[in-house]
Write an enzyme that holds these catalytic residues in place. Sequence first.
Site, PDB file in Angstrom:
ATOM      1  N   LYS A 284       0.834  -1.214   0.000  1.00 19.13           N
ATOM      2  CA  LYS A 284       0.000   0.000   0.000  1.00 19.13           C
ATOM      3  C   LYS A 284       0.864   1.258   0.000  1.00 19.13           C
ATOM      4  O   LYS A 284       0.642   2.174  -0.779  1.00 19.13           O
ATOM      5  CB  LYS A 284      -0.923   0.034   1.228  1.00 19.13           C
ATOM      6  CG  LYS A 284      -1.862  -1.149   1.340  1.00 19.13           C
ATOM      7  CD  LYS A 284      -2.816  -0.997   2.516  1.00 19.13           C
ATOM      8  CE  LYS A 284      -2.154  -0.987   3.881  1.00 19.13           C
ATOM      9  NZ  LYS A 284      -1.569  -2.264   4.312  1.00 19.13           N
TER      10      LYS A 284
ATOM     11  N   ARG B 287      -9.821   0.908   8.923  1.00 20.32           N
ATOM     12  CA  ARG B 287      -9.413  -0.456   9.256  1.00 20.32           C
ATOM     13  C   ARG B 287     -10.483  -1.197  10.050  1.00 20.32           C
ATOM     14  O   ARG B 287     -10.276  -2.367  10.387  1.00 20.32           O
ATOM     15  CB  ARG B 287      -8.153  -0.400  10.105  1.00 20.32           C
ATOM     16  CG  ARG B 287      -6.865  -0.748   9.348  1.00 20.32           C
ATOM     17  CD  ARG B 287      -5.764  -0.490  10.311  1.00 20.32           C
ATOM     18  NE  ARG B 287      -4.528  -1.180  10.157  1.00 20.32           N
ATOM     19  CZ  ARG B 287      -3.440  -0.628   9.632  1.00 20.32           C
ATOM     20  NH1 ARG B 287      -3.470   0.548   9.094  1.00 20.32           N
ATOM     21  NH2 ARG B 287      -2.302  -1.293   9.650  1.00 20.32           N
TER      22      ARG B 287
ATOM     23  N   ARG C 241      -0.800  -8.424  13.257  1.00 22.14           N
ATOM     24  CA  ARG C 241      -1.362  -7.396  12.370  1.00 22.14           C
ATOM     25  C   ARG C 241      -2.225  -8.039  11.282  1.00 22.14           C
ATOM     26  O   ARG C 241      -3.255  -7.503  10.884  1.00 22.14           O
ATOM     27  CB  ARG C 241      -0.232  -6.549  11.763  1.00 22.14           C
ATOM     28  CG  ARG C 241       0.369  -5.571  12.787  1.00 22.14           C
ATOM     29  CD  ARG C 241       1.797  -5.162  12.477  1.00 22.14           C
ATOM     30  NE  ARG C 241       1.928  -4.374  11.274  1.00 22.14           N
ATOM     31  CZ  ARG C 241       3.078  -4.232  10.603  1.00 22.14           C
ATOM     32  NH1 ARG C 241       4.191  -4.809  11.030  1.00 22.14           N
ATOM     33  NH2 ARG C 241       3.118  -3.498   9.531  1.00 22.14           N
TER      34      ARG C 241
END
Length: 214
Positions: free
Chosen positions: A13, A88, A172
Site C-alpha cells: 500500500k 481499518r 497485524r
Amino acid sequence: MNIILLGPPGAGKGTQAARLVDHYKMRQLSTGDMLRAAVKAGTPVGLQAKAVMERGELVSDEIVSALIDAELEAMPPEQGAIFDGYPRTKPQAASLEQILARHGRKLDHVIELEVNEDALVDRITGRYTCANCGTGYHDRYHQPKVAGVCDKCGSTEFKRRPDDNEETVRMRMQEYRAKTAPILPVYEERGIVSRVDGMASIGDVADALDAILK
Ligand code: AMP
C-alpha cells in the site's frame, strides 16, 4: 479523486501510494505514518499509541479518525486523497463517510491488494527504509546499488520499524482478517471495489492501479 488502498501489512500500500503521489499529485493519508510521527514526537496521541502499535493491535477508532479529519481539513478541496491503512474497522469506515461528506468529497475507488500471507512475512521482516528520505529497501529483494548508501539521497542512515517482526506481523494480519476485511462488503454493494494481485511486481501493480484510476 478519493481512493482507499486496502490490504494486509506488507501488501504494498505504502509503495503504491508513494507512486500515485508522484504521478497524480494526490496526497497520501497514512494513519500508520501519522501515528509513527506522533510516537516519535512524544505527543499525547503518540504516548497512547506506542505500546498498542508494538503489539500489532489497532489504535482506537476515535484517534485515527480525528487524525484523518484534521489532514483533510488542511488539504485543498481539489487535491485527491489516498487513504492508506485507513479505514481499518467498520466504525472507521462509518466515520470516513461523515468526514468525506463534511469536506464535500466522495469515495471513487476501494482497491484491495490481494496477497499470500506467508510471502508477506518474508517481505515485511526484511524491509527497511532510508532514515533521511524514506526510500524503501529489502535485505533480500532490493538492496541499495552501493551497499549502505541510499540510491536516492546518498544518506548512510537506515531504519526498521519496531513492529516489522514475525510475531507482530502475524498479529497485524489477524487484525486485518478479523476487523478490516469485513468493511469490504459495504463498498462492494456500491460497486466501487477493485482487486489487484499484490504479489505481482511493483511496476505491474502500478499499471493495474493506473488502469483502474484512468
Ligand atoms: P501501518 O503503517 O498502516 O501498517 O500501521 C502500523 C500500526 O499503526 C498498526 O499496526 C496499528 O497499530 C496502527 N494503525 C495504523 N492505522 C490504523 C488505523 N486506521 N486504525 C487503527 N490502528 C492503526
